[in-house]
Design a protein around this motif. Structure first.
Motif, short mmCIF file in Angstrom:
data_model
loop_
_atom_site.label_atom_id
_atom_site.label_comp_id
_atom_site.label_asym_id
_atom_site.label_seq_id
_atom_site.Cartn_x
_atom_site.Cartn_y
_atom_site.Cartn_z
N GLY A 56 22.07 -11.34 9.72
CA GLY A 56 22.74 -11.25 8.39
C GLY A 56 22.69 -10.41 7.36
N GLY A 57 21.63 -9.13 7.50
CA GLY A 57 21.72 -8.05 6.58
C GLY A 57 23.05 -7.30 6.70
N TYR A 58 23.02 -6.46 5.61
CA TYR A 58 23.86 -5.45 5.19
C TYR A 58 23.25 -4.16 4.80
CZ TYR A 58 23.23 -7.53 0.81
OH TYR A 58 22.61 -7.99 -0.43
N SER A 59 24.20 -3.29 4.77
CA SER A 59 23.66 -1.80 4.50
C SER A 59 22.59 -1.62 3.48
CB SER A 59 24.77 -1.02 4.19
OG SER A 59 25.52 -0.86 5.26
N LEU A 60 23.02 -2.30 2.23
CA LEU A 60 22.38 -2.03 0.93
C LEU A 60 20.95 -2.81 0.91
CD1 LEU A 60 21.98 -1.13 -2.04
CD2 LEU A 60 23.19 -3.33 -2.67
N SER A 61 21.01 -4.01 1.80
CA SER A 61 19.68 -4.77 1.85
C SER A 61 18.72 -3.88 2.69
CB SER A 61 19.92 -6.19 2.49
OG SER A 61 20.68 -6.22 3.65
N LEU A 62 19.32 -3.26 3.92
CA LEU A 62 18.48 -2.31 4.86
C LEU A 62 17.98 -1.11 3.85
CD1 LEU A 62 17.27 -2.00 7.55
CD2 LEU A 62 19.55 -0.59 8.08
N MET A 63 18.53 -0.66 2.86
CA MET A 63 18.03 0.42 2.11
C MET A 63 16.77 -0.04 1.29
SD MET A 63 21.17 2.98 1.24
CE MET A 63 22.42 1.82 0.60
N ARG A 64 17.03 -1.43 0.78
CA ARG A 64 16.12 -1.90 -0.08
C ARG A 64 14.81 -2.23 0.94
NH1 ARG A 64 20.09 -6.06 -2.99
NH2 ARG A 64 20.58 -4.55 -4.65
N VAL A 65 15.09 -2.72 2.00
CA VAL A 65 13.96 -2.95 3.14
C VAL A 65 13.03 -1.48 3.31
CG1 VAL A 65 13.43 -3.01 5.72
CG2 VAL A 65 14.76 -4.75 4.38
#
Length: 108
Positions: A56-65
């Motif tokens: 359920g992740g997306y690009s912006l949330s991966l950058m936050r990770v």
């Protein structure tokens, strides 16, 4: 009267239970990364071998990770590396690799 051949294809997915179960995080790094992912995905007990995007992740949330990984481990984590390593398992290996690179650079 002709009938269809209903025998399953030997190489085809034959239903539930054919894939191995997801692997839970094992190493310290995997457990920390799974905890960080859980904050962003709202999913407890994350597997170590399933893609961030499948969960359920997306690009912006991966950058936050990535920012949280940098904060927690004290490493610079290049964004392209995050997109090439989208499982907890792969990101743990990436963190270990970045630690090794950093130690090598400090030793020079």
């Amino acid at each position: 009267m002709e009938t269809e051949n209903t025998e399953p294809d030997k190489g085809a997915d034959t239903g539930p239970g054919t894939d191995p179960p997801p692997r839970p995080p094992q190493s310290h790094e995997e457990k920390v990364i799974a905890g960080i992912w859980a904050e962003f995905l709202g999913v407890p007990d994350l597997p170590a071998d399933v893609s961030f995007f499948q969960l359920g992740g997306y690009s912006l949330s991966l950058m936050r990770v990535g920012a949280r990984l940098q904060e927690h481990f004290g490493l610079v984590v290049p964004i392209p590396d995050l997109f090439e390593n989208v499982t907890v398992e792969a990101q743990a290996a990436l963190v270990e690799k970045l630690f090794d690179q950093q130690l090598t650079e400090l030793g020079e």
